[in-house]
Design a protein around this motif. Structure first.
Motif, PDB file in Angstrom:
ATOM      1  N   ARG A 196       0.834  -1.206   0.000  1.00 31.01           N
ATOM      2  CA  ARG A 196       0.000   0.000   0.000  1.00 31.01           C
ATOM      3  C   ARG A 196       0.871   1.261   0.000  1.00 31.01           C
ATOM      4  NH1 ARG A 196      -5.253   1.708   1.365  1.00 31.01           N
ATOM      5  NH2 ARG A 196      -5.931  -0.446   1.676  1.00 31.01           N
TER       6      ARG A 196
ATOM      7  N   PRO B  55      -6.606  -8.013  -4.549  1.00 26.06           N
ATOM      8  CA  PRO B  55      -7.376  -7.471  -3.419  1.00 26.06           C
ATOM      9  C   PRO B  55      -6.959  -6.054  -3.032  1.00 26.06           C
ATOM     10  CG  PRO B  55      -6.800  -9.763  -3.008  1.00 26.06           C
ATOM     11  CD  PRO B  55      -6.047  -9.348  -4.232  1.00 26.06           C
ATOM     12  N   LEU B  56      -5.646  -5.788  -3.007  1.00 28.28           N
ATOM     13  CA  LEU B  56      -5.176  -4.449  -2.669  1.00 28.28           C
ATOM     14  C   LEU B  56      -5.606  -3.455  -3.738  1.00 28.28           C
ATOM     15  CD1 LEU B  56      -3.536  -2.368  -1.098  1.00 28.28           C
ATOM     16  CD2 LEU B  56      -1.496  -3.165  -2.319  1.00 28.28           C
ATOM     17  N   TYR B  57      -5.438  -3.812  -5.008  1.00 25.00           N
ATOM     18  CA  TYR B  57      -5.782  -2.882  -6.078  1.00 25.00           C
ATOM     19  C   TYR B  57      -7.280  -2.550  -6.059  1.00 25.00           C
ATOM     20  CZ  TYR B  57      -1.185  -4.375  -7.752  1.00 25.00           C
ATOM     21  OH  TYR B  57       0.149  -4.667  -7.857  1.00 25.00           O
ATOM     22  N   GLN B  58      -8.104  -3.536  -5.782  1.00 25.34           N
ATOM     23  CA  GLN B  58      -9.538  -3.270  -5.717  1.00 25.34           C
ATOM     24  C   GLN B  58      -9.865  -2.325  -4.567  1.00 25.34           C
ATOM     25  OE1 GLN B  58     -10.762  -7.458  -5.706  1.00 25.34           O
ATOM     26  NE2 GLN B  58     -11.685  -7.184  -7.724  1.00 25.34           N
ATOM     27  N   LYS B  59      -9.202  -2.497  -3.423  1.00 27.30           N
ATOM     28  CA  LYS B  59      -9.416  -1.583  -2.308  1.00 27.30           C
ATOM     29  C   LYS B  59      -9.010  -0.155  -2.651  1.00 27.30           C
ATOM     30  CE  LYS B  59      -8.720  -5.066   1.312  1.00 27.30           C
ATOM     31  NZ  LYS B  59      -7.807  -5.529   2.397  1.00 27.30           N
ATOM     32  N   LEU B  60      -8.051  -0.031  -3.574  1.00 33.57           N
ATOM     33  CA  LEU B  60      -7.541   1.283  -3.947  1.00 33.57           C
ATOM     34  C   LEU B  60      -8.275   1.882  -5.141  1.00 33.57           C
ATOM     35  CD1 LEU B  60      -3.714   0.615  -3.486  1.00 33.57           C
ATOM     36  CD2 LEU B  60      -5.209   1.955  -1.989  1.00 33.57           C
TER      37      LEU B  60
ATOM     38  N   ARG C 206      -8.006   2.593 -13.025  1.00 32.16           N
ATOM     39  CA  ARG C 206      -8.437   3.483 -11.944  1.00 32.16           C
ATOM     40  C   ARG C 206      -8.666   4.858 -12.555  1.00 32.16           C
ATOM     41  NH1 ARG C 206      -6.050   6.903  -7.720  1.00 32.16           N
ATOM     42  NH2 ARG C 206      -7.009   6.514  -5.678  1.00 32.16           N
TER      43      ARG C 206
END
Length: 279
Positions: A86, A111-116, A257
């Motif tokens: 992150r 998962p991290l990219y989706q959260k961002l 994004r």
């Protein structure tokens, strides 16, 4: 390794040796020359542990003001689960400023990219292997330096962003081929040294047949050579790539994004992407 012991710095040429070691840990094929090309076109950050070793990397490749590509996102296995991914992504956002962003995600990174705020847009299939002996296709010719302005214009229209610097870098290191009809370039492809052999891409074409002809042009001149092509699953050429000896060995998920201003980016109208030509 404690999270507090990891420092982020600007990615510079002195970090390439450590970045190569980190990518080899992930079984990525990148040579120092491949990292050098990526850094030439990008800005980025490295994470250094308390011994000064590279524990994480990230690069941001701007394509004019239209968008930016996030590449070479790696976190050392011993540093995972502590928020370093992150931190690197936040640094990438600062470097990208207000540009829309693109990346190709691994399963672990999604998962991290989706959260961002990234959303999936396509599936990328990686093909590689020792290509079969092929006959040269009709209608394809080697490009010359005089063709570069037209290639850049075609690429800009198809990709939806200004990749002039990328095309110049590819011209320094590799070759281009074009399909020309009525004196106008309608499709092009590039090839350059990469990893274990050579990578074909970008491939910009209006239909799958032209994309196959461009790939076949390079393959025909390199019988049994080790080649790599990454293609969008929607192009319909994956089966043909396997037939000519380029086995499906993995891939990723293309993700976008949007910019902070809410403007949507233009999606590429392409039939093959050689790992976004970088990483």
């Amino acid at each position: 390794m404690q999270q507090g012991e990891i420092e982020l710095q600007d990615f510079g040429p002195d970090h390439i040796e450590g970045a190569v070691a980190l990518s080899r840990q992930e079984n990525w094929p990148h040579r120092p020359q491949d990292w050098q090309m990526a850094l030439q076109l990008s800005s980025g950050a490295v994470a250094l542990d308390d011994h000064g070793r590279v524990a994480g990397t990230i690069l941001v490749t701007p394509y004019g003001a239209d968008c930016a590509m996030i590449n070479m996102v790696i976190v050392d296995r011993n540093a995972r689960g502590k928020g370093l991914g992150r931190r690197l992504m936040e640094q990438a956002f600062a470097l990208a400023e207000d540009r829309p962003l693109r990346l190709v995600a691994t399963t672990d990174g999604m998962p991290l990219y989706q959260k961002l705020g990234f959303v999936p847009s396509a599936t990328i299939l990686q093909h590689q292997g020792n290509v079969a002996e092929l006959g040269a296709p009709d209608g394809v010719e080697a490009a010359s330096a005089d063709d570069l302005p037209e290639i850049k214009a075609l690429d800009r229209d198809a990709y939806g962003a200004d990749r002039e610097a990328l095309i110049d870098a590819l011209a320094e290191r590799g070759e281009f081929a074009v399909i020309r009809r009525n004196g106008v370039i309608e499709a092009y492809a590039a090839i350059r040294p990469f990893g274990r052999g050579e990578v074909i891409g970008p491939v910009i074409a209006g239909n799958a047949d032209d994309a196959k002809s461009l790939i076949g042009f390079f393959a025909a001149s390199r019988p049994r050579a080790f080649l790599r092509v990454d293609t969008d699953s929607r192009t319909g050429i994956a089966g043909w790539l396997a037939e000519i000896g380029l086995t499906h060995v993995g891939g990723g998920v293309a993700m976008d994004r949007p910019a902070k201003n809410g403007l949507e980016q233009v999606r590429p109208k392409v039939y093959a992407l050689a790992n976004q030509a970088l990483g």
